[in-house]
Write a protein that holds these residues in place. Sequence first.
Motif, short mmCIF file in Angstrom:
data_model
loop_
_atom_site.label_atom_id
_atom_site.label_comp_id
_atom_site.label_asym_id
_atom_site.label_seq_id
_atom_site.Cartn_x
_atom_site.Cartn_y
_atom_site.Cartn_z
N LYS A 75 18.33 -1.10 -4.29
CA LYS A 75 17.59 -1.41 -5.52
C LYS A 75 17.10 -0.16 -6.22
O LYS A 75 16.83 -0.18 -7.41
N VAL A 76 16.99 0.94 -5.47
CA VAL A 76 16.51 2.18 -6.08
C VAL A 76 17.43 2.62 -7.22
O VAL A 76 16.98 3.28 -8.15
N PHE A 77 18.70 2.22 -7.19
CA PHE A 77 19.64 2.65 -8.21
C PHE A 77 19.52 1.85 -9.50
O PHE A 77 19.71 2.38 -10.58
N GLU A 78 19.22 0.57 -9.38
CA GLU A 78 19.20 -0.30 -10.56
C GLU A 78 17.79 -0.77 -10.94
O GLU A 78 17.49 -0.93 -12.11
N THR A 79 16.98 -1.04 -9.94
CA THR A 79 15.62 -1.50 -10.20
C THR A 79 14.64 -0.68 -9.34
O THR A 79 14.09 -1.18 -8.36
N PRO A 80 14.44 0.58 -9.73
CA PRO A 80 13.56 1.44 -8.91
C PRO A 80 12.14 0.92 -8.81
O PRO A 80 11.46 1.18 -7.82
N ASP A 81 11.70 0.16 -9.80
CA ASP A 81 10.36 -0.42 -9.72
C ASP A 81 10.26 -1.39 -8.56
O ASP A 81 9.26 -1.42 -7.85
N GLN A 82 11.31 -2.19 -8.33
CA GLN A 82 11.30 -3.12 -7.20
C GLN A 82 11.39 -2.36 -5.87
O GLN A 82 10.71 -2.71 -4.90
N PHE A 83 12.19 -1.31 -5.84
CA PHE A 83 12.27 -0.48 -4.63
C PHE A 83 10.89 0.09 -4.30
O PHE A 83 10.46 0.05 -3.16
N THR A 84 10.20 0.61 -5.31
CA THR A 84 8.87 1.18 -5.10
C THR A 84 7.90 0.11 -4.63
O THR A 84 7.07 0.35 -3.75
N ARG A 85 8.01 -1.07 -5.19
CA ARG A 85 7.17 -2.19 -4.76
C ARG A 85 7.40 -2.49 -3.28
O ARG A 85 6.45 -2.66 -2.51
N ASP A 86 8.67 -2.54 -2.87
CA ASP A 86 9.02 -2.80 -1.46
C ASP A 86 8.48 -1.70 -0.55
O ASP A 86 7.94 -1.98 0.52
N PHE A 139 14.67 10.84 -6.67
CA PHE A 139 14.37 10.21 -5.38
C PHE A 139 13.12 10.85 -4.76
O PHE A 139 12.25 10.16 -4.25
N THR A 140 13.04 12.18 -4.82
CA THR A 140 11.88 12.88 -4.26
C THR A 140 10.61 12.44 -4.96
O THR A 140 9.61 12.11 -4.32
N TYR A 141 10.66 12.42 -6.29
CA TYR A 141 9.49 12.00 -7.07
C TYR A 141 9.10 10.57 -6.72
O TYR A 141 7.93 10.26 -6.50
N GLN A 142 10.07 9.70 -6.68
CA GLN A 142 9.79 8.29 -6.43
C GLN A 142 9.19 8.07 -5.05
O GLN A 142 8.21 7.33 -4.90
N ILE A 143 9.71 8.73 -4.05
CA ILE A 143 9.24 8.51 -2.68
C ILE A 143 7.91 9.23 -2.44
O ILE A 143 6.94 8.62 -2.00
N TYR A 144 7.85 10.52 -2.74
CA TYR A 144 6.59 11.26 -2.54
C TYR A 144 5.51 10.73 -3.48
O TYR A 144 4.38 10.50 -3.07
N GLY A 145 5.87 10.57 -4.75
CA GLY A 145 4.89 10.09 -5.72
C GLY A 145 4.36 8.72 -5.36
O GLY A 145 3.15 8.47 -5.43
N GLY A 146 5.26 7.83 -4.97
CA GLY A 146 4.84 6.49 -4.55
C GLY A 146 3.92 6.53 -3.34
O GLY A 146 2.92 5.82 -3.27
N TYR A 147 4.25 7.41 -2.38
CA TYR A 147 3.42 7.51 -1.19
C TYR A 147 2.02 8.02 -1.52
O TYR A 147 1.02 7.44 -1.10
N TYR A 148 1.94 9.11 -2.26
CA TYR A 148 0.63 9.67 -2.56
C TYR A 148 -0.18 8.78 -3.49
O TYR A 148 -1.40 8.69 -3.37
N ALA A 149 0.50 8.09 -4.39
CA ALA A 149 -0.21 7.12 -5.23
C ALA A 149 -0.76 5.98 -4.35
O ALA A 149 -1.88 5.52 -4.55
N PHE A 150 0.04 5.54 -3.38
CA PHE A 150 -0.42 4.52 -2.43
C PHE A 150 -1.64 5.03 -1.67
O PHE A 150 -2.66 4.35 -1.57
N LYS A 151 -1.54 6.23 -1.15
CA LYS A 151 -2.60 6.80 -0.33
C LYS A 151 -3.90 6.98 -1.11
O LYS A 151 -4.99 6.77 -0.57
N GLU A 152 -3.79 7.33 -2.37
CA GLU A 152 -4.98 7.61 -3.18
C GLU A 152 -5.50 6.41 -3.96
O GLU A 152 -6.50 6.52 -4.64
N SER A 153 -4.83 5.27 -3.89
CA SER A 153 -5.23 4.12 -4.70
C SER A 153 -5.92 3.02 -3.90
O SER A 153 -6.04 1.89 -4.37
N HIS A 154 -6.40 3.34 -2.71
CA HIS A 154 -7.00 2.31 -1.84
C HIS A 154 -8.24 1.66 -2.46
O HIS A 154 -8.61 0.56 -2.08
#
Length: 187
Positions: A75-86, A139-154
């Motif tokens: 899904k990261v290729f076509e719907t990266p928003d759904q991949f990030t959600r997962d 991919f780096t932005y999506q994975i790292y960015g998603g992780y740190y946004a997750f970590k900082e948005s508690h």
Amino acid sequence: MDKRVQKSKSSIINTFLEIRAKKPLEKITVTELCKKAEINKSTFYVHYHDIYDLSEQLEKEVVDSILESIQHPEKVFETPDQFTRDLYQAYQAKNSLIQILFADTRSMLLPQKITGAIKDLLFRMRPEYRENPEMDICFTYQIYGGYYAFKESHQYDSAYAVSVISSLSAGYLALKKANLPEDSQRS
């Protein structure tokens, strides 16, 4: 696995997590863990080389669990928003272990391990992207960015946080669809 062996291993893991929640990994000793778990050191060494081996095995289990919970990594290729959600939901499911195992000096290891594993998987799915700097950066932005946004948005509602983070991830697909000239992709 023999029930006694499983019981000993569970005792080691549970005791380690209890101690690790309160102390940096570097301050935990095998002696301390064995005393608290009420096992012999030889029992510990049947399963692990040292405290770091124990921690790394548990970290690997968390990473593997996160990866396994992403049912459709393509899904990261076509719907990266759904991949990030997962991915966000996978982090949420393992949050208590993440907070314990990836604390202190080990805090950078989770996004590194996740990024490496996901990129490896994605590049096996689409080998043509392996040498594409735009995709690597995305991919780096999506994975790292998603992780740190997750970590900082508690402090925010998780549904709201994941909607914002996944919207940001959708932005890179729009960038890709804008068909940037080939020359702008490389330095």
